[in-house]
Write a protein that holds these residues in place. Structure first.
Motif, PDB file in Angstrom:
ATOM      1  N   VAL A 185      -6.914 -54.392 -28.731  1.00 48.55           N
ATOM      2  CA  VAL A 185      -5.826 -53.693 -29.411  1.00 48.55           C
ATOM      3  C   VAL A 185      -5.091 -54.677 -30.315  1.00 48.55           C
ATOM      4  CG1 VAL A 185      -3.698 -52.378 -29.130  1.00 48.55           C
ATOM      5  CG2 VAL A 185      -5.543 -52.124 -27.463  1.00 48.55           C
ATOM      6  N   ASP A 186      -4.941 -54.326 -31.578  1.00 46.79           N
ATOM      7  CA  ASP A 186      -4.161 -55.136 -32.512  1.00 46.79           C
ATOM      8  C   ASP A 186      -2.745 -54.581 -32.544  1.00 46.79           C
ATOM      9  OD1 ASP A 186      -3.083 -56.652 -34.498  1.00 46.79           O
ATOM     10  OD2 ASP A 186      -4.370 -55.891 -36.108  1.00 46.79           O
ATOM     11  N   ARG A 187      -1.806 -55.329 -31.961  1.00 47.38           N
ATOM     12  CA  ARG A 187      -0.428 -54.839 -31.855  1.00 47.38           C
ATOM     13  C   ARG A 187       0.450 -55.264 -33.016  1.00 47.38           C
ATOM     14  NH1 ARG A 187       1.099 -57.846 -27.168  1.00 47.38           N
ATOM     15  NH2 ARG A 187      -0.911 -58.884 -27.370  1.00 47.38           N
ATOM     16  N   THR A 188      -0.078 -56.092 -33.913  1.00 51.94           N
ATOM     17  CA  THR A 188       0.773 -56.678 -34.947  1.00 51.94           C
ATOM     18  C   THR A 188       1.360 -55.646 -35.904  1.00 51.94           C
ATOM     19  OG1 THR A 188      -1.201 -57.121 -36.282  1.00 51.94           O
ATOM     20  CG2 THR A 188      -0.394 -58.905 -34.866  1.00 51.94           C
ATOM     21  N   GLY A 189       0.638 -54.566 -36.180  1.00 55.03           N
ATOM     22  CA  GLY A 189       1.133 -53.576 -37.131  1.00 55.03           C
ATOM     23  C   GLY A 189       1.682 -52.321 -36.492  1.00 55.03           C
ATOM     24  N   MET A 190       1.839 -52.321 -35.185  1.00 60.53           N
ATOM     25  CA  MET A 190       2.296 -51.117 -34.484  1.00 60.53           C
ATOM     26  C   MET A 190       3.801 -50.898 -34.643  1.00 60.53           C
ATOM     27  SD  MET A 190       0.264 -50.930 -30.848  1.00 60.53           S
ATOM     28  CE  MET A 190      -1.440 -50.409 -30.767  1.00 60.53           C
ATOM     29  N   SER A 191       4.195 -49.652 -34.689  1.00 61.82           N
ATOM     30  CA  SER A 191       5.615 -49.313 -34.689  1.00 61.82           C
ATOM     31  C   SER A 191       6.171 -49.485 -33.270  1.00 61.82           C
ATOM     32  CB  SER A 191       5.810 -47.861 -35.128  1.00 61.82           C
ATOM     33  OG  SER A 191       5.256 -46.972 -34.158  1.00 61.82           O
ATOM     34  N   GLU A 229       4.742 -46.787 -31.045  1.00 60.21           N
ATOM     35  CA  GLU A 229       3.336 -47.014 -30.705  1.00 60.21           C
ATOM     36  C   GLU A 229       3.191 -48.106 -29.641  1.00 60.21           C
ATOM     37  OE1 GLU A 229       1.100 -45.835 -34.904  1.00 60.21           O
ATOM     38  OE2 GLU A 229       1.997 -47.828 -34.664  1.00 60.21           O
ATOM     39  N   LEU A 230       4.014 -49.134 -29.729  1.00 54.97           N
ATOM     40  CA  LEU A 230       3.975 -50.191 -28.720  1.00 54.97           C
ATOM     41  C   LEU A 230       4.392 -49.669 -27.358  1.00 54.97           C
ATOM     42  CD1 LEU A 230       5.452 -53.174 -30.761  1.00 54.97           C
ATOM     43  CD2 LEU A 230       3.183 -53.099 -29.694  1.00 54.97           C
ATOM     44  N   LEU A 231       5.437 -48.866 -27.326  1.00 58.56           N
ATOM     45  CA  LEU A 231       5.905 -48.322 -26.048  1.00 58.56           C
ATOM     46  C   LEU A 231       4.879 -47.362 -25.454  1.00 58.56           C
ATOM     47  CD1 LEU A 231       9.642 -47.800 -26.995  1.00 58.56           C
ATOM     48  CD2 LEU A 231       8.745 -49.407 -25.301  1.00 58.56           C
ATOM     49  N   GLU A 232       4.238 -46.588 -26.292  1.00 58.49           N
ATOM     50  CA  GLU A 232       3.192 -45.693 -25.789  1.00 58.49           C
ATOM     51  C   GLU A 232       1.996 -46.494 -25.270  1.00 58.49           C
ATOM     52  OE1 GLU A 232       2.308 -42.966 -28.925  1.00 58.49           O
ATOM     53  OE2 GLU A 232       4.023 -41.669 -28.460  1.00 58.49           O
ATOM     54  N   LEU A 233       1.698 -47.612 -25.915  1.00 51.44           N
ATOM     55  CA  LEU A 233       0.628 -48.475 -25.428  1.00 51.44           C
ATOM     56  C   LEU A 233       0.991 -49.042 -24.061  1.00 51.44           C
ATOM     57  CD1 LEU A 233      -2.001 -50.133 -25.812  1.00 51.44           C
ATOM     58  CD2 LEU A 233      -0.594 -51.872 -26.946  1.00 51.44           C
TER      59      LEU A 233
END
Length: 248
Positions: free
Chosen positions: A54-60, A63-67
């Motif tokens: 998973v590439d988290r660098t561009g997540m909102s 999206e991070l919290l859902e991940l």
């Protein structure tokens, strides 16, 4: 919701919050021994390996919290996860100014607040890690390498102390008392079984005996007066302040 999300019922979310160098790695390692508890690492650290593929660098923020709490990575040894979490260190919130508020608003979220009684130990450890580039003690049968002695600036110490005070106050102001489980690192280090028994109760999972396989490897065993080169200077600087007890 994708196939991963349908494959499991919604687990209860939790987050481990702490200042840097407070022992979150050790706490998370112990917490993950419980078959129903899963904590995947530092959500806001792009180099953390707990989120494979998973590439988290561009997540909102969303999206991070859902991940972290919905589409979290599954582990082969965890087939009945009912509590899922991650950890976040205080400085990481500065990189995403709106993230804390969105985290605090997440439904049913519980907070594990890990802190040191002596903040000077945390700051000393942080500076040592930066200077040596060793953030974790290597697993070895031999002696753990002795970290370098460090000189700490009074202003650097004070900034760290004040940041910790403000962060802890923010957590207690953001969550009701029943949503927070506070752990002191010193208690975790000396009585891990007792600390984790309290954590299981807080997360409302069944009791679980720790295996004893994981032994905390302390990188620094010298007293502060030896590990910090200018300890006496700092003691005099903070004499009569709320922080003078750190130098006793």
């Amino acid at each position: 919701m994708n196939e991963k999300g349908r494959a499991r019922s919604a687990p209860e979310p939790f987050v481990v919050l702490a200042m840097p160098r407070t022992g979150t790695h050790y706490l998370e390692e112990l917490a993950n021994e419980h078959p129903n508890v899963l904590s995947n690492g530092e959500l806001l650290n792009p180099w953390d390996t707990g989120w494979p593929g998973v590439d988290r660098t561009g997540m909102s923020n969303r999206e991070l919290l859902e991940l972290a709490f919905v589409h979290f990575p599954q582990r082969k040894d965890k087939c009945a996860v009912s509590r899922v979490g991650c950890k976040i260190n205080e400085p990481q919130f500065a990189e995403r100014p709106t993230f804390y508020e969105e985290l605090a608003a997440w439904p049913r979220l519980k907070v594990v607040l890990l802190r040191r009684r002596n903040l000077l130990e945390s700051f000393r450890s942080l500076v040592q890690a930066r200077e040596s580039s060793y953030w974790l003690a290597p697993r070895t049968d031999g002696p753990v390498p002795v970290p370098p002695q460090v000189e700490l600036s009074p202003t650097g110490c004070e900034s760290y102390f004040r940041s910790a005070d403000a962060f802890h106050e923010r957590v207690f102001a953001s969550f009701s008392p029943e949503k927070i489980y506070e752990i002191h690192y010193e208690h975790l280090r000396d009585r891990p079984g007792e600390c984790l028994a309290g954590l299981w109760d807080f997360l409302q999972v069944s009791p679980h005996q720790l295996s004893g396989r994981h032994v905390l490897q302390r990188q620094e065993t010298r007293p502060l007066s030896e590990a910090v080169l200018n300890h006496d200077e700092l003691r005099d600087y903070f004499k009569g302040t709320p922080y003078d007890a750190f130098f006793e």
